[in-house]
Design a protein around this motif. Structure first.
Motif, PDB file in Angstrom:
ATOM      1  N   ARG A   1      16.312  44.708  17.785  1.00 33.98           N
ATOM      2  CA  ARG A   1      15.930  44.324  16.416  1.00 33.98           C
ATOM      3  C   ARG A   1      16.903  44.940  15.421  1.00 33.98           C
ATOM      4  O   ARG A   1      17.315  46.096  15.579  1.00 33.98           O
ATOM      5  CB  ARG A   1      14.509  44.779  16.102  1.00 33.98           C
ATOM      6  N   TYR A   2      17.231  44.158  14.387  1.00 34.18           N
ATOM      7  CA  TYR A   2      18.197  44.579  13.386  1.00 34.18           C
ATOM      8  C   TYR A   2      17.715  44.204  11.992  1.00 34.18           C
ATOM      9  O   TYR A   2      16.981  43.233  11.823  1.00 34.18           O
ATOM     10  CB  TYR A   2      19.560  43.919  13.636  1.00 34.18           C
ATOM     11  N   SER A   3      18.152  44.965  10.993  1.00 33.13           N
ATOM     12  CA  SER A   3      17.960  44.609   9.595  1.00 33.13           C
ATOM     13  C   SER A   3      19.284  44.055   9.089  1.00 33.13           C
ATOM     14  O   SER A   3      20.335  44.701   9.225  1.00 33.13           O
ATOM     15  CB  SER A   3      17.548  45.824   8.762  1.00 33.13           C
TER      16      SER A   3
ATOM     17  N   THR B   1      19.635  51.837  -2.115  1.00 36.90           N
ATOM     18  CA  THR B   1      20.820  52.581  -2.547  1.00 36.90           C
ATOM     19  C   THR B   1      21.316  53.557  -1.493  1.00 36.90           C
ATOM     20  O   THR B   1      22.461  53.995  -1.554  1.00 36.90           O
ATOM     21  CB  THR B   1      20.526  53.348  -3.850  1.00 36.90           C
ATOM     22  N   ASP B   2      20.462  53.877  -0.510  1.00 34.82           N
ATOM     23  CA  ASP B   2      20.871  54.821   0.524  1.00 34.82           C
ATOM     24  C   ASP B   2      20.001  54.628   1.754  1.00 34.82           C
ATOM     25  O   ASP B   2      18.820  54.275   1.659  1.00 34.82           O
ATOM     26  CB  ASP B   2      20.729  56.249   0.009  1.00 34.82           C
ATOM     27  N   VAL B   3      20.614  54.849   2.907  1.00 32.55           N
ATOM     28  CA  VAL B   3      19.895  54.856   4.181  1.00 32.55           C
ATOM     29  C   VAL B   3      20.262  56.171   4.854  1.00 32.55           C
ATOM     30  O   VAL B   3      21.184  56.236   5.667  1.00 32.55           O
ATOM     31  CB  VAL B   3      20.279  53.644   5.064  1.00 32.55           C
ATOM     32  N   PRO B   4      19.552  57.244   4.488  1.00 34.77           N
ATOM     33  CA  PRO B   4      19.935  58.575   4.970  1.00 34.77           C
ATOM     34  C   PRO B   4      19.904  58.699   6.491  1.00 34.77           C
ATOM     35  O   PRO B   4      18.912  58.349   7.129  1.00 34.77           O
ATOM     36  CB  PRO B   4      18.893  59.505   4.343  1.00 34.77           C
ATOM     37  N   GLY B   5      21.018  59.172   7.035  1.00 30.65           N
ATOM     38  CA  GLY B   5      21.097  59.458   8.466  1.00 30.65           C
ATOM     39  C   GLY B   5      21.240  58.245   9.366  1.00 30.65           C
ATOM     40  O   GLY B   5      21.295  58.389  10.580  1.00 30.65           O
ATOM     41  N   ILE B   6      21.311  57.045   8.812  1.00 24.87           N
ATOM     42  CA  ILE B   6      21.450  55.842   9.639  1.00 24.87           C
ATOM     43  C   ILE B   6      22.706  55.094   9.192  1.00 24.87           C
ATOM     44  O   ILE B   6      22.841  54.742   8.024  1.00 24.87           O
ATOM     45  CB  ILE B   6      20.213  54.932   9.534  1.00 24.87           C
ATOM     46  N   LYS B   7      23.600  54.866  10.136  1.00 23.40           N
ATOM     47  CA  LYS B   7      24.851  54.170   9.830  1.00 23.40           C
ATOM     48  C   LYS B   7      24.725  52.696  10.184  1.00 23.40           C
ATOM     49  O   LYS B   7      24.039  52.338  11.144  1.00 23.40           O
ATOM     50  CB  LYS B   7      26.006  54.790  10.613  1.00 23.40           C
ATOM     51  N   PRO B   8      25.412  51.844   9.415  1.00 27.60           N
ATOM     52  CA  PRO B   8      25.405  50.421   9.780  1.00 27.60           C
ATOM     53  C   PRO B   8      26.113  50.198  11.114  1.00 27.60           C
ATOM     54  O   PRO B   8      27.038  50.935  11.459  1.00 27.60           O
ATOM     55  CB  PRO B   8      26.156  49.738   8.640  1.00 27.60           C
ATOM     56  N   ILE B   9      25.665  49.188  11.825  1.00 29.06           N
ATOM     57  CA  ILE B   9      26.272  48.850  13.114  1.00 29.06           C
ATOM     58  C   ILE B   9      27.527  48.019  12.907  1.00 29.06           C
ATOM     59  O   ILE B   9      28.553  48.259  13.523  1.00 29.06           O
ATOM     60  CB  ILE B   9      25.261  48.104  14.001  1.00 29.06           C
ATOM     61  N   LYS B  10      27.420  47.021  12.027  1.00 28.87           N
ATOM     62  CA  LYS B  10      28.553  46.140  11.734  1.00 28.87           C
ATOM     63  C   LYS B  10      28.462  45.684  10.292  1.00 28.87           C
ATOM     64  O   LYS B  10      27.380  45.583   9.721  1.00 28.87           O
ATOM     65  CB  LYS B  10      28.542  44.901  12.629  1.00 28.87           C
TER      66      LYS B  10
ATOM     67  N   TYR C   1      22.130  46.766  10.222  1.00 31.67           N
ATOM     68  CA  TYR C   1      21.611  48.102  10.565  1.00 31.67           C
ATOM     69  C   TYR C   1      20.663  47.967  11.750  1.00 31.67           C
ATOM     70  O   TYR C   1      20.098  46.894  11.979  1.00 31.67           O
ATOM     71  CB  TYR C   1      20.787  48.668   9.399  1.00 31.67           C
ATOM     72  N   PRO C   2      20.426  49.069  12.482  1.00 32.93           N
ATOM     73  CA  PRO C   2      19.279  49.054  13.380  1.00 32.93           C
ATOM     74  C   PRO C   2      18.061  48.755  12.498  1.00 32.93           C
ATOM     75  O   PRO C   2      18.068  49.076  11.311  1.00 32.93           O
ATOM     76  CB  PRO C   2      19.208  50.479  13.929  1.00 32.93           C
ATOM     77  N   VAL C   3      17.042  48.145  13.030  1.00 33.19           N
ATOM     78  CA  VAL C   3      15.913  47.717  12.192  1.00 33.19           C
ATOM     79  C   VAL C   3      15.409  48.865  11.329  1.00 33.19           C
ATOM     80  O   VAL C   3      15.233  49.991  11.799  1.00 33.19           O
ATOM     81  CB  VAL C   3      14.781  47.078  13.039  1.00 33.19           C
ATOM     82  N   LEU C   4      15.241  48.585  10.033  1.00 32.08           N
ATOM     83  CA  LEU C   4      14.838  49.590   9.046  1.00 32.08           C
ATOM     84  C   LEU C   4      13.483  49.244   8.453  1.00 32.08           C
ATOM     85  O   LEU C   4      13.167  48.073   8.260  1.00 32.08           O
ATOM     86  CB  LEU C   4      15.832  49.629   7.877  1.00 32.08           C
ATOM     87  N   THR C   5      12.728  50.278   8.140  1.00 30.32           N
ATOM     88  CA  THR C   5      11.540  50.093   7.308  1.00 30.32           C
ATOM     89  C   THR C   5      11.887  50.651   5.932  1.00 30.32           C
ATOM     90  O   THR C   5      12.822  51.444   5.798  1.00 30.32           O
ATOM     91  CB  THR C   5      10.307  50.829   7.871  1.00 30.32           C
ATOM     92  N   MET C   6      11.127  50.271   4.931  1.00 28.21           N
ATOM     93  CA  MET C   6      11.395  50.768   3.581  1.00 28.21           C
ATOM     94  C   MET C   6      11.224  52.290   3.511  1.00 28.21           C
ATOM     95  O   MET C   6      11.861  52.933   2.692  1.00 28.21           O
ATOM     96  CB  MET C   6      10.504  50.073   2.553  1.00 28.21           C
ATOM     97  N   ASP C   7      10.398  52.857   4.401  1.00 31.75           N
ATOM     98  CA  ASP C   7      10.220  54.315   4.423  1.00 31.75           C
ATOM     99  C   ASP C   7      11.502  55.043   4.815  1.00 31.75           C
ATOM    100  O   ASP C   7      11.673  56.217   4.497  1.00 31.75           O
ATOM    101  CB  ASP C   7       9.106  54.707   5.396  1.00 31.75           C
TER     102      ASP C   7
END
Length: 174
Positions: A129-131, A101-110, A84-90
């Motif tokens: 930066r990536y998660s 369980t969900d990353v609302p509005g953010i799609k995985p890159i690969k 994913y593009p770098v994610l915070t827990m927020d």
């Protein structure tokens, strides 16, 4: 007008001579593999410009260090690795066990899968930066956080492949 002539030993005047030359060539290739390799087209490896490569290891059970105990490094496992593009827990929704369980509005890159040795690679990622998370039955798993609360954050630098190890530790005691 001059006619070019070829030395006698190069002249192929009959089908039998041509077949003998063919058999001699085949014999050279069969008898000497290094001779044959010189004439095989070489396969070019793709140029790897930048990305993330790593190993997925799972640790289970008692991993407490002790004077007479070697702490295991973990077992390589086959898992789906999600970038994913770098994610915070927020930015994520997590369950009570801490799995995303969900990353609302953010799609995985690969998304790739590690092999039986736990190895995976994702190439051609733009610098940034990536998660890097793994998919477990209860959700996406990442257990590393930095000062800005970014989950399993890795940096891809132009022209380089970032190496990392993902440790799945939710079934281990430390």
């Amino acid at each position: 007008m001059a006619i070019a002539t070829c030395p006698k030993y190069f002249r192929l005047t009959s089908t039998k001579s041509m077949l003998n030359l063919l058999w001699l060539t085949l014999a050279l290739f069969a008898a000497n593999p290094s001779f044959a390799q010189k004439f095989r087209p070489t396969k070019r490896k793709p140029t790897v410009n930048q990305g993330i490569c790593g190993t997925v290891l799972e640790k289970t059970g008692n991993n407490m260090p002790g004077p007479d105990k070697i702490v295991p490094k973990g077992q390589p496992v086959v898992r789906e690795v999600v970038i994913y593009p770098v994610l915070t827990m927020d930015q994520t929704t997590a369950n009570d066990d801490g799995f995303i369980t969900d990353v609302p509005g953010i799609k995985p890159i690969k998304t790739v899968k590690s092999d039986k040795l736990g190895k995976f690679c994702v190439y051609n990622l733009p610098a940034g930066r990536y998660s890097v998370l793994v998919r477990e039955p209860k959700g996406l798993y990442g257990n590393s956080f930095d000062a800005a609360n970014r989950v399993n954050a890795e940096t891809v630098t132009t022209g380089k492949v970032t190496k990392m190890t993902i440790e799945i530790t939710h079934q281990a005691a430390f």
